[in-house]
Motif scaffolding. Structure first.
Motif, PDB file in Angstrom:
ATOM      1  N   GLY A 115      30.760  80.822  37.412  1.00 45.86           N
ATOM      2  CA  GLY A 115      29.519  80.331  36.825  1.00 45.86           C
ATOM      3  C   GLY A 115      29.743  79.845  35.407  1.00 45.86           C
ATOM      4  O   GLY A 115      30.886  79.721  34.932  1.00 45.86           O
ATOM      5  N   PHE A 116      28.641  79.559  34.708  1.00 45.78           N
ATOM      6  CA  PHE A 116      28.734  79.078  33.325  1.00 45.78           C
ATOM      7  C   PHE A 116      27.456  79.426  32.589  1.00 45.78           C
ATOM      8  O   PHE A 116      26.416  79.721  33.189  1.00 45.78           O
ATOM      9  N   THR A 117      27.528  79.372  31.256  1.00 50.09           N
ATOM     10  CA  THR A 117      26.355  79.503  30.397  1.00 50.09           C
ATOM     11  C   THR A 117      26.150  78.193  29.664  1.00 50.09           C
ATOM     12  O   THR A 117      27.082  77.392  29.515  1.00 50.09           O
ATOM     13  N   GLY A 118      24.945  77.975  29.190  1.00 53.55           N
ATOM     14  CA  GLY A 118      24.650  76.747  28.471  1.00 53.55           C
ATOM     15  C   GLY A 118      24.234  75.620  29.403  1.00 53.55           C
ATOM     16  O   GLY A 118      24.045  75.814  30.606  1.00 53.55           O
ATOM     17  N   PRO A 119      24.118  74.401  28.866  1.00 44.99           N
ATOM     18  CA  PRO A 119      23.662  73.266  29.676  1.00 44.99           C
ATOM     19  C   PRO A 119      24.697  72.848  30.710  1.00 44.99           C
ATOM     20  O   PRO A 119      25.904  72.906  30.447  1.00 44.99           O
ATOM     21  N   PRO A 120      24.259  72.394  31.888  1.00 43.46           N
ATOM     22  CA  PRO A 120      25.211  72.019  32.944  1.00 43.46           C
ATOM     23  C   PRO A 120      26.165  70.903  32.534  1.00 43.46           C
ATOM     24  O   PRO A 120      27.323  70.900  32.950  1.00 43.46           O
ATOM     25  N   ALA A 121      25.699  69.949  31.729  1.00 42.39           N
ATOM     26  CA  ALA A 121      26.549  68.821  31.362  1.00 42.39           C
ATOM     27  C   ALA A 121      27.647  69.219  30.373  1.00 42.39           C
ATOM     28  O   ALA A 121      28.723  68.606  30.360  1.00 42.39           O
ATOM     29  N   ARG A 122      27.392  70.235  29.561  1.00 43.35           N
ATOM     30  CA  ARG A 122      28.367  70.697  28.572  1.00 43.35           C
ATOM     31  C   ARG A 122      28.271  72.221  28.470  1.00 43.35           C
ATOM     32  O   ARG A 122      27.678  72.751  27.528  1.00 43.35           O
ATOM     33  N   LEU A 176      33.461  68.740  36.110  1.00 42.61           N
ATOM     34  CA  LEU A 176      33.998  69.430  37.282  1.00 42.61           C
ATOM     35  C   LEU A 176      32.977  70.346  37.948  1.00 42.61           C
ATOM     36  O   LEU A 176      32.997  70.530  39.170  1.00 42.61           O
ATOM     37  N   LEU A 177      32.077  70.922  37.172  1.00 41.52           N
ATOM     38  CA  LEU A 177      31.156  71.905  37.710  1.00 41.52           C
ATOM     39  C   LEU A 177      29.821  71.323  38.155  1.00 41.52           C
ATOM     40  O   LEU A 177      29.058  72.009  38.839  1.00 41.52           O
TER      41      LEU A 177
END
Length: 308
Positions: free
Chosen positions: A201-208, A239-240
């Motif tokens: 997963g990731f944190t923050g905005p999807p584009a960056r 990529l994500l």
């Protein structure tokens, strides 16, 4: 049940009363056979029985009242494949059977905690090892005891030669020690602290994305990386983006209420929410040797995306 843990060391320990095992970077699993049923528990306590139907079926051959500690691993091209085993661990019940056929798992067993209702954790490792090999020897694959030696020269040879098979180090145990759940009584020696981790997963905005949420070998609990540098944020976004749009496969999490936000541990902050992505992408990461050191992402391993 909590598994025993290992502390990192920088050199090969030597001395009387030591045992050495190859260190498999797979998915840590406690395997239970209770009342005719097999139950597979990850290190975090999460149940992953339906994600590994091949190992659950093999565990039915164990006697009731037995608990084994080990790693689920997937071999591809003669090497252990961390991305593949993480994909297996994240599979839904609907996908688990297909993945089990395409990416069959092996169980690298390294300790026997209970046998036929007898608690072996207070017993010395040397005795537990003897019982483990006697129990699993007649069964054969996919349940197999890991190799073990008390010869430091052979252990040093393993340390230098086995990385070609994807095995990145050794675990060292004292022959006379009991099994202590949650305690770092074991020692682990790796070639490097630069490793591949599964991006979950990731944190923050999807584009960056501001940071990545990762699952490291030895631990299925997600952790948040240190902040990504600007160039890596842009690449991660590219990529994500498609993977985040997919419905990620998730393992059994009976303790998590439906609709509860996903959270991961960020060093110095605590639990933070994150957006999950479909499994299959790896990141090359660097982590300090202390228990709570931050994880720094060096690069994204888009060359190893698992397409199955």
């Amino acid at each position: 049940m909590q598994p025993a843990l290992a502390a990192s060391v920088a050199a090969l320990p030597r001395g009387e009363g030591l045992a050495y095992e190859p260190k498999f970077d797979g998915h840590r699993i406690l395997l239970f056979k209770i009342d005719g049923r097999a139950v597979l528990q990850a290190r975090s306590g999460r149940l992953v029985t339906t994600a590994f139907p091949d190992l659950a079926e093999a565990a039915l051959a164990l006697p009731d009242g037995t608990v084994v500690d080990g790693e689920a691993v997937v071999w591809t091209g003669g090497r252990t494949d961390f991305a593949a085993v993480q994909r297996r661990a994240a599979a839904t019940a609907a996908r688990a059977g297909l993945l089990a056929r395409r990416l069959p798992a092996s169980y690298a067993a390294f300790d026997l905690l209970w046998e036929r209702g007898e608690d072996l954790r207070p017993a010395p490792y040397e005795r537990r090892r003897q019982r483990l090999t006697a129990l699993l020897g007649p069964l054969g694959p996919p349940l197999q005891p890991v190799p073990m030696t008390t010869d430091p020269r052979l252990a040093a040879t393993w340390y230098e030669t086995l990385p070609a098979a994807g095995i990145e180090g050794l675990v060292v145990k004292r022959l006379a020690r009991p099994y202590r759940p949650g305690a770092r009584d074991w020692l682990k020696l790796r070639h490097t602290e630069v490793r591949d981790a599964a991006v979950t997963g990731f944190t923050g905005p999807p584009a960056r994305p501001a940071a990545l949420v990762l699952v490291l070998p030895d631990d299925d609990s997600p952790v948040v990386s240190s902040p990504l540098p600007p160039a890596l944020r842009a690449r991660a976004g590219r990529l994500l983006s498609g993977r985040a749009a997919e419905q990620p496969e998730q393992p059994e999490q009976p303790e998590q209420p439906e609709g509860a936000p996903r959270t991961a541990t960020a060093v110095g902050i605590g639990e933070v929410p994150y957006r999950a992505v479909a499994p299959g992408l790896l990141a090359e990461v660097e982590r300090g040797t202390t228990r709570h050191a931050a994880v720094r992402v060096r690069r994204l391993r888009d060359d190893l995306i698992n397409q199955i």
